[in-house]
Design a protein around this motif. Sequence first.
Motif, PDB file in Angstrom:
ATOM      1  N   ILE A 179       0.841  -1.207   0.000  1.00 11.88           N
ATOM      2  CA  ILE A 179       0.000   0.000   0.000  1.00 11.88           C
ATOM      3  C   ILE A 179       0.871   1.249   0.000  1.00 11.88           C
ATOM      4  N   LYS A 180       1.913   1.241   0.826  1.00 11.09           N
ATOM      5  CA  LYS A 180       2.808   2.408   0.878  1.00 11.09           C
ATOM      6  C   LYS A 180       3.430   2.661  -0.496  1.00 11.09           C
ATOM      7  N   HIS A 181       3.893   1.597  -1.150  1.00 12.49           N
ATOM      8  CA  HIS A 181       4.491   1.746  -2.472  1.00 12.49           C
ATOM      9  C   HIS A 181       3.482   2.343  -3.448  1.00 12.49           C
ATOM     10  N   GLY A 182       2.241   1.877  -3.374  1.00 14.62           N
ATOM     11  CA  GLY A 182       1.214   2.411  -4.258  1.00 14.62           C
ATOM     12  C   GLY A 182       0.958   3.894  -4.028  1.00 14.62           C
ATOM     13  N   ILE A 183       0.986   4.308  -2.777  1.00 11.70           N
ATOM     14  CA  ILE A 183       0.754   5.718  -2.445  1.00 11.70           C
ATOM     15  C   ILE A 183       1.922   6.584  -2.897  1.00 11.70           C
ATOM     16  N   LEU A 184       3.140   6.145  -2.584  1.00  3.13           N
ATOM     17  CA  LEU A 184       4.311   6.975  -2.842  1.00  3.13           C
ATOM     18  C   LEU A 184       4.704   7.015  -4.311  1.00  3.13           C
ATOM     19  N   THR A 185       4.176   6.099  -5.118  1.00  2.88           N
ATOM     20  CA  THR A 185       4.459   6.130  -6.548  1.00  2.88           C
ATOM     21  C   THR A 185       3.283   6.655  -7.360  1.00  2.88           C
ATOM     22  N   GLY A 186       2.235   7.100  -6.655  1.00  2.00           N
ATOM     23  CA  GLY A 186       1.108   7.712  -7.339  1.00  2.00           C
ATOM     24  C   GLY A 186       0.084   6.749  -7.901  1.00  2.00           C
ATOM     25  N   GLN A 187       0.243   5.459  -7.635  1.00  5.12           N
ATOM     26  CA  GLN A 187      -0.747   4.493  -8.109  1.00  5.12           C
ATOM     27  C   GLN A 187      -2.034   4.575  -7.289  1.00  5.12           C
ATOM     28  N   LEU A 188      -1.880   4.951  -6.022  1.00  8.73           N
ATOM     29  CA  LEU A 188      -3.027   5.234  -5.161  1.00  8.73           C
ATOM     30  C   LEU A 188      -2.993   6.740  -4.901  1.00  8.73           C
ATOM     31  N   VAL A 189      -4.010   7.453  -5.342  1.00  8.88           N
ATOM     32  CA  VAL A 189      -3.949   8.912  -5.356  1.00  8.88           C
ATOM     33  C   VAL A 189      -4.604   9.509  -4.106  1.00  8.88           C
ATOM     34  N   PRO A 190      -4.209  10.720  -3.713  1.00  2.00           N
ATOM     35  CA  PRO A 190      -4.805  11.372  -2.553  1.00  2.00           C
ATOM     36  C   PRO A 190      -6.329  11.439  -2.659  1.00  2.00           C
ATOM     37  N   GLY A 191      -6.973  11.093  -1.548  1.00  2.99           N
ATOM     38  CA  GLY A 191      -8.429  11.083  -1.507  1.00  2.99           C
ATOM     39  C   GLY A 191      -9.042   9.754  -1.886  1.00  2.99           C
ATOM     40  N   GLN A 192      -8.256   8.845  -2.450  1.00  2.00           N
ATOM     41  CA  GLN A 192      -8.778   7.546  -2.873  1.00  2.00           C
ATOM     42  C   GLN A 192      -9.141   6.701  -1.662  1.00  2.00           C
ATOM     43  N   ALA A 193     -10.311   6.053  -1.727  1.00  2.51           N
ATOM     44  CA  ALA A 193     -10.757   5.199  -0.637  1.00  2.51           C
ATOM     45  C   ALA A 193      -9.960   3.895  -0.620  1.00  2.51           C
ATOM     46  N   LEU A 194      -9.612   3.462   0.581  1.00  3.16           N
ATOM     47  CA  LEU A 194      -8.906   2.197   0.767  1.00  3.16           C
ATOM     48  C   LEU A 194      -9.836   1.264   1.535  1.00  3.16           C
ATOM     49  N   VAL A 195     -10.515   0.397   0.814  1.00  3.58           N
ATOM     50  CA  VAL A 195     -11.544  -0.468   1.384  1.00  3.58           C
ATOM     51  C   VAL A 195     -10.917  -1.796   1.813  1.00  3.58           C
ATOM     52  N   GLU A 196     -11.111  -2.157   3.072  1.00  4.69           N
ATOM     53  CA  GLU A 196     -10.478  -3.356   3.621  1.00  4.69           C
ATOM     54  C   GLU A 196     -10.774  -4.605   2.805  1.00  4.69           C
ATOM     55  N   THR A 197     -12.049  -4.820   2.467  1.00  2.99           N
ATOM     56  CA  THR A 197     -12.422  -6.045   1.751  1.00  2.99           C
ATOM     57  C   THR A 197     -11.767  -6.100   0.370  1.00  2.99           C
ATOM     58  N   GLU A 198     -11.702  -4.946  -0.309  1.00  3.81           N
ATOM     59  CA  GLU A 198     -11.091  -4.908  -1.636  1.00  3.81           C
ATOM     60  C   GLU A 198      -9.589  -5.168  -1.557  1.00  3.81           C
ATOM     61  N   LEU A 199      -8.951  -4.580  -0.578  1.00  7.36           N
ATOM     62  CA  LEU A 199      -7.511  -4.771  -0.424  1.00  7.36           C
ATOM     63  C   LEU A 199      -7.188  -6.204  -0.009  1.00  7.36           C
ATOM     64  N   ALA A 200      -8.022  -6.775   0.864  1.00 14.86           N
ATOM     65  CA  ALA A 200      -7.812  -8.149   1.286  1.00 14.86           C
ATOM     66  C   ALA A 200      -7.887  -9.099   0.091  1.00 14.86           C
ATOM     67  N   ALA A 201      -8.878  -8.887  -0.772  1.00  9.35           N
ATOM     68  CA  ALA A 201      -9.012  -9.729  -1.960  1.00  9.35           C
ATOM     69  C   ALA A 201      -7.837  -9.521  -2.915  1.00  9.35           C
ATOM     70  N   ARG A 202      -7.411  -8.277  -3.037  1.00  6.23           N
ATOM     71  CA  ARG A 202      -6.301  -7.948  -3.949  1.00  6.23           C
ATOM     72  C   ARG A 202      -5.003  -8.622  -3.521  1.00  6.23           C
ATOM     73  N   PHE A 203      -4.746  -8.670  -2.212  1.00  6.84           N
ATOM     74  CA  PHE A 203      -3.490  -9.212  -1.715  1.00  6.84           C
ATOM     75  C   PHE A 203      -3.602 -10.664  -1.255  1.00  6.84           C
ATOM     76  N   GLY A 204      -4.808 -11.215  -1.310  1.00  7.11           N
ATOM     77  CA  GLY A 204      -4.992 -12.604  -0.946  1.00  7.11           C
ATOM     78  C   GLY A 204      -4.797 -12.879   0.529  1.00  7.11           C
ATOM     79  N   VAL A 205      -5.261 -11.944   1.365  1.00  7.13           N
ATOM     80  CA  VAL A 205      -5.138 -12.099   2.814  1.00  7.13           C
ATOM     81  C   VAL A 205      -6.492 -11.816   3.451  1.00  7.13           C
ATOM     82  N   SER A 206      -6.583 -12.053   4.760  1.00  3.16           N
ATOM     83  CA  SER A 206      -7.803 -11.704   5.478  1.00  3.16           C
ATOM     84  C   SER A 206      -7.816 -10.201   5.734  1.00  3.16           C
ATOM     85  N   LYS A 207      -8.919  -9.703   6.293  1.00  2.76           N
ATOM     86  CA  LYS A 207      -9.012  -8.267   6.562  1.00  2.76           C
ATOM     87  C   LYS A 207      -8.126  -7.830   7.722  1.00  2.76           C
ATOM     88  N   THR A 208      -7.738  -8.765   8.590  1.00  2.00           N
ATOM     89  CA  THR A 208      -6.957  -8.379   9.770  1.00  2.00           C
ATOM     90  C   THR A 208      -5.619  -7.733   9.419  1.00  2.00           C
TER      91      THR A 208
END
Length: 216
Positions: free
Chosen positions: A20-49
Amino acid sequence: MAFAAPAPIPSRTQYVLDAIKHGILTGQLVPGQALVETELAARFGVSKTPVREALKTLAGTGLVVMSQYKGVTVREVDAAMAHQVYDVRLLLEPEALRRTIARQASLDVAADALVRADEAEDNAERSLANREFHRALYVPCGNPLLSRMLDEVRDQAALVSAVVWGAIPSWEREATEHREILRLARAGDADGAARALHDHIASFVHRAFPAQEDAV
Protein backbone atom coordinates in the motif's frame (compact mmCIF):
# COMPACT_ATOMS: atom_id res chain seq x y z
CA MET A 1 13.23 -0.36 34.66
CA ALA A 2 13.69 -2.01 31.27
CA PHE A 3 11.30 -1.20 28.46
CA ALA A 4 10.12 -4.00 26.22
CA ALA A 5 11.01 -3.77 22.55
CA PRO A 6 8.06 -3.16 20.23
CA ALA A 7 6.52 -6.32 18.86
CA PRO A 8 7.54 -7.09 15.27
CA ILE A 9 4.90 -6.59 12.59
CA PRO A 10 3.54 -9.94 11.33
CA SER A 11 4.81 -10.85 7.87
CA ARG A 12 1.43 -10.64 6.15
CA THR A 13 0.74 -7.24 7.65
CA GLN A 14 4.21 -6.06 6.58
CA TYR A 15 3.60 -7.32 3.05
CA VAL A 16 0.31 -5.43 2.81
CA LEU A 17 1.84 -2.36 4.48
CA ASP A 18 4.73 -2.24 2.01
CA ALA A 19 2.45 -2.75 -0.99
CA ILE A 20 0.00 0.00 0.00
CA LYS A 21 2.81 2.41 0.88
CA HIS A 22 4.49 1.75 -2.47
CA GLY A 23 1.21 2.41 -4.26
CA ILE A 24 0.75 5.72 -2.44
CA LEU A 25 4.31 6.97 -2.84
CA THR A 26 4.46 6.13 -6.55
CA GLY A 27 1.11 7.71 -7.34
CA GLN A 28 -0.75 4.49 -8.11
CA LEU A 29 -3.03 5.23 -5.16
CA VAL A 30 -3.95 8.91 -5.36
CA PRO A 31 -4.81 11.37 -2.55
CA GLY A 32 -8.43 11.08 -1.51
CA GLN A 33 -8.78 7.55 -2.87
CA ALA A 34 -10.76 5.20 -0.64
CA LEU A 35 -8.91 2.20 0.77
CA VAL A 36 -11.54 -0.47 1.38
CA GLU A 37 -10.48 -3.36 3.62
CA THR A 38 -12.42 -6.04 1.75
CA GLU A 39 -11.09 -4.91 -1.64
CA LEU A 40 -7.51 -4.77 -0.42
CA ALA A 41 -7.81 -8.15 1.29
CA ALA A 42 -9.01 -9.73 -1.96
CA ARG A 43 -6.30 -7.95 -3.95
CA PHE A 44 -3.49 -9.21 -1.72
CA GLY A 45 -4.99 -12.60 -0.95
CA VAL A 46 -5.14 -12.10 2.81
CA SER A 47 -7.80 -11.70 5.48
CA LYS A 48 -9.01 -8.27 6.56
CA THR A 49 -6.96 -8.38 9.77
CA PRO A 50 -3.51 -7.68 8.24
CA VAL A 51 -5.08 -5.04 6.00
CA ARG A 52 -6.65 -3.34 9.01
CA GLU A 53 -3.37 -3.39 10.93
CA ALA A 54 -1.43 -2.07 7.93
CA LEU A 55 -3.87 0.80 7.52
CA LYS A 56 -3.55 1.69 11.19
CA THR A 57 0.22 1.84 10.84
CA LEU A 58 -0.06 4.00 7.71
CA ALA A 59 -2.41 6.34 9.55
CA GLY A 60 0.26 6.72 12.20
CA THR A 61 2.80 7.80 9.56
CA GLY A 62 0.38 10.32 8.07
CA LEU A 63 -0.06 8.62 4.70
CA VAL A 64 -3.71 7.71 5.18
CA VAL A 65 -6.59 9.25 7.09
CA MET A 66 -9.12 7.22 9.07
CA SER A 67 -12.56 8.80 9.38
CA GLN A 68 -15.70 7.53 11.07
CA TYR A 69 -17.74 8.73 8.11
CA LYS A 70 -15.48 8.36 5.07
CA GLY A 71 -13.55 5.29 6.12
CA VAL A 72 -9.87 5.14 5.19
CA THR A 73 -8.52 7.34 2.40
CA VAL A 74 -5.12 8.30 1.04
CA ARG A 75 -4.14 11.58 2.64
CA GLU A 76 -4.92 14.70 0.61
CA VAL A 77 -2.08 17.09 -0.12
CA ASP A 78 -2.67 20.81 0.25
CA ALA A 79 -0.46 23.84 0.79
CA ALA A 80 -0.79 23.79 4.58
CA MET A 81 0.17 20.11 4.82
CA ALA A 82 3.08 20.51 2.41
CA HIS A 83 4.51 23.52 4.22
CA GLN A 84 4.25 21.82 7.61
CA VAL A 85 6.17 18.79 6.36
CA TYR A 86 8.78 20.81 4.51
CA ASP A 87 9.20 23.21 7.42
CA VAL A 88 10.34 20.25 9.55
CA ARG A 89 12.76 19.23 6.82
CA LEU A 90 14.14 22.76 6.56
CA LEU A 91 14.76 22.87 10.30
CA LEU A 92 16.40 19.46 10.62
CA GLU A 93 17.77 18.11 7.35
CA PRO A 94 20.49 20.70 6.61
CA GLU A 95 21.83 20.36 10.16
CA ALA A 96 21.86 16.58 9.84
CA LEU A 97 23.84 16.86 6.60
CA ARG A 98 26.27 19.28 8.24
CA ARG A 99 26.92 16.69 10.93
CA THR A 100 27.28 13.88 8.39
CA ILE A 101 30.00 15.87 6.64
CA ALA A 102 31.72 16.79 9.91
CA ARG A 103 31.95 13.07 10.74
CA GLN A 104 33.47 12.42 7.29
CA ALA A 105 30.88 9.71 6.78
CA SER A 106 30.69 7.85 3.48
CA LEU A 107 28.29 9.30 0.91
CA ASP A 108 28.51 6.35 -1.48
CA VAL A 109 24.88 5.38 -0.83
CA ALA A 110 23.77 8.89 -1.80
CA ALA A 111 25.85 8.73 -4.97
CA ASP A 112 24.35 5.36 -5.90
CA ALA A 113 20.86 6.75 -5.36
CA LEU A 114 21.59 9.60 -7.79
CA VAL A 115 22.62 7.09 -10.44
CA ARG A 116 19.40 5.12 -9.94
CA ALA A 117 17.37 8.33 -10.19
CA ASP A 118 19.10 9.29 -13.45
CA GLU A 119 18.49 5.83 -14.89
CA ALA A 120 14.88 5.56 -13.69
CA GLU A 121 12.36 4.67 -16.36
CA ASP A 122 9.39 6.29 -14.66
CA ASN A 123 8.43 8.67 -11.86
CA ALA A 124 7.86 5.82 -9.43
CA GLU A 125 11.46 4.60 -9.64
CA ARG A 126 12.76 8.17 -9.67
CA SER A 127 10.76 9.11 -6.58
CA LEU A 128 12.02 6.11 -4.61
CA ALA A 129 15.62 6.82 -5.60
CA ASN A 130 15.30 10.47 -4.59
CA ARG A 131 13.96 9.45 -1.19
CA GLU A 132 16.99 7.22 -0.71
CA PHE A 133 19.31 10.06 -1.74
CA HIS A 134 17.99 12.39 0.94
CA ARG A 135 17.98 9.67 3.58
CA ALA A 136 21.57 8.77 2.77
CA LEU A 137 22.56 12.36 3.58
CA TYR A 138 21.07 12.45 7.07
CA VAL A 139 21.28 8.88 8.42
CA PRO A 140 25.08 9.00 8.99
CA CYS A 141 24.73 12.22 11.06
CA GLY A 142 25.56 10.37 14.27
CA ASN A 143 22.31 11.17 16.05
CA PRO A 144 19.79 8.31 15.72
CA LEU A 145 16.99 10.41 17.21
CA LEU A 146 17.50 13.13 14.60
CA SER A 147 17.45 10.48 11.87
CA ARG A 148 14.23 8.98 13.22
CA MET A 149 12.57 12.40 13.36
CA LEU A 150 13.38 12.93 9.69
CA ASP A 151 12.23 9.40 8.86
CA GLU A 152 8.86 10.26 10.40
CA VAL A 153 8.21 12.97 7.80
CA ARG A 154 9.96 11.19 4.95
CA ASP A 155 6.88 9.39 3.64
CA GLN A 156 4.74 12.50 3.82
CA ALA A 157 7.39 14.46 1.91
CA ALA A 158 7.42 11.74 -0.75
CA LEU A 159 3.62 11.96 -1.00
CA VAL A 160 3.91 15.71 -1.62
CA SER A 161 6.56 15.07 -4.28
CA ALA A 162 4.42 12.48 -6.06
CA VAL A 163 1.50 14.89 -6.25
CA VAL A 164 3.62 17.86 -7.33
CA TRP A 165 5.48 15.92 -10.01
CA GLY A 166 2.12 15.00 -11.52
CA ALA A 167 1.49 18.70 -12.16
CA ILE A 168 5.02 20.13 -12.34
CA PRO A 169 7.56 17.63 -13.74
CA SER A 170 10.63 19.36 -12.30
CA TRP A 171 12.83 16.35 -11.58
CA GLU A 172 15.60 17.44 -13.99
CA ARG A 173 16.10 20.66 -12.04
CA GLU A 174 16.05 18.75 -8.77
CA ALA A 175 18.55 16.21 -10.10
CA THR A 176 20.95 19.06 -10.90
CA GLU A 177 20.50 20.42 -7.38
CA HIS A 178 21.11 16.95 -5.92
CA ARG A 179 24.40 16.65 -7.78
CA GLU A 180 25.55 20.04 -6.49
CA ILE A 181 24.63 19.13 -2.90
CA LEU A 182 26.60 15.90 -3.18
CA ARG A 183 29.58 17.68 -4.77
CA LEU A 184 29.77 20.18 -1.91
CA ALA A 185 29.32 17.45 0.67
CA ARG A 186 32.10 15.31 -0.79
CA ALA A 187 34.35 18.37 -0.90
CA GLY A 188 33.87 18.72 2.85
CA ASP A 189 32.03 22.06 2.54
CA ALA A 190 29.50 21.49 5.32
CA ASP A 191 28.09 25.04 5.34
CA GLY A 192 27.84 25.20 1.54
CA ALA A 193 26.18 21.79 1.29
CA ALA A 194 23.74 22.65 4.09
CA ARG A 195 22.79 25.93 2.37
CA ALA A 196 22.34 24.17 -0.96
CA LEU A 197 20.15 21.54 0.66
CA HIS A 198 18.08 24.19 2.45
CA ASP A 199 17.56 26.10 -0.81
CA HIS A 200 16.70 22.88 -2.63
CA ILE A 201 14.00 21.92 -0.13
CA ALA A 202 12.57 25.45 0.15
CA SER A 203 12.45 26.10 -3.60
CA PHE A 204 10.57 22.87 -4.28
CA VAL A 205 7.66 23.58 -1.96
CA HIS A 206 7.58 27.26 -2.96
CA ARG A 207 7.37 26.37 -6.65
CA ALA A 208 4.55 23.95 -5.93
CA PHE A 209 2.59 26.28 -3.63
CA PRO A 210 3.67 29.84 -4.50
CA ALA A 211 0.68 31.50 -2.83
CA GLN A 212 1.77 30.10 0.53
CA GLU A 213 5.44 31.14 0.49
CA ASP A 214 5.10 33.27 3.61
CA ALA A 215 3.19 30.63 5.58
CA VAL A 216 6.26 29.00 7.10
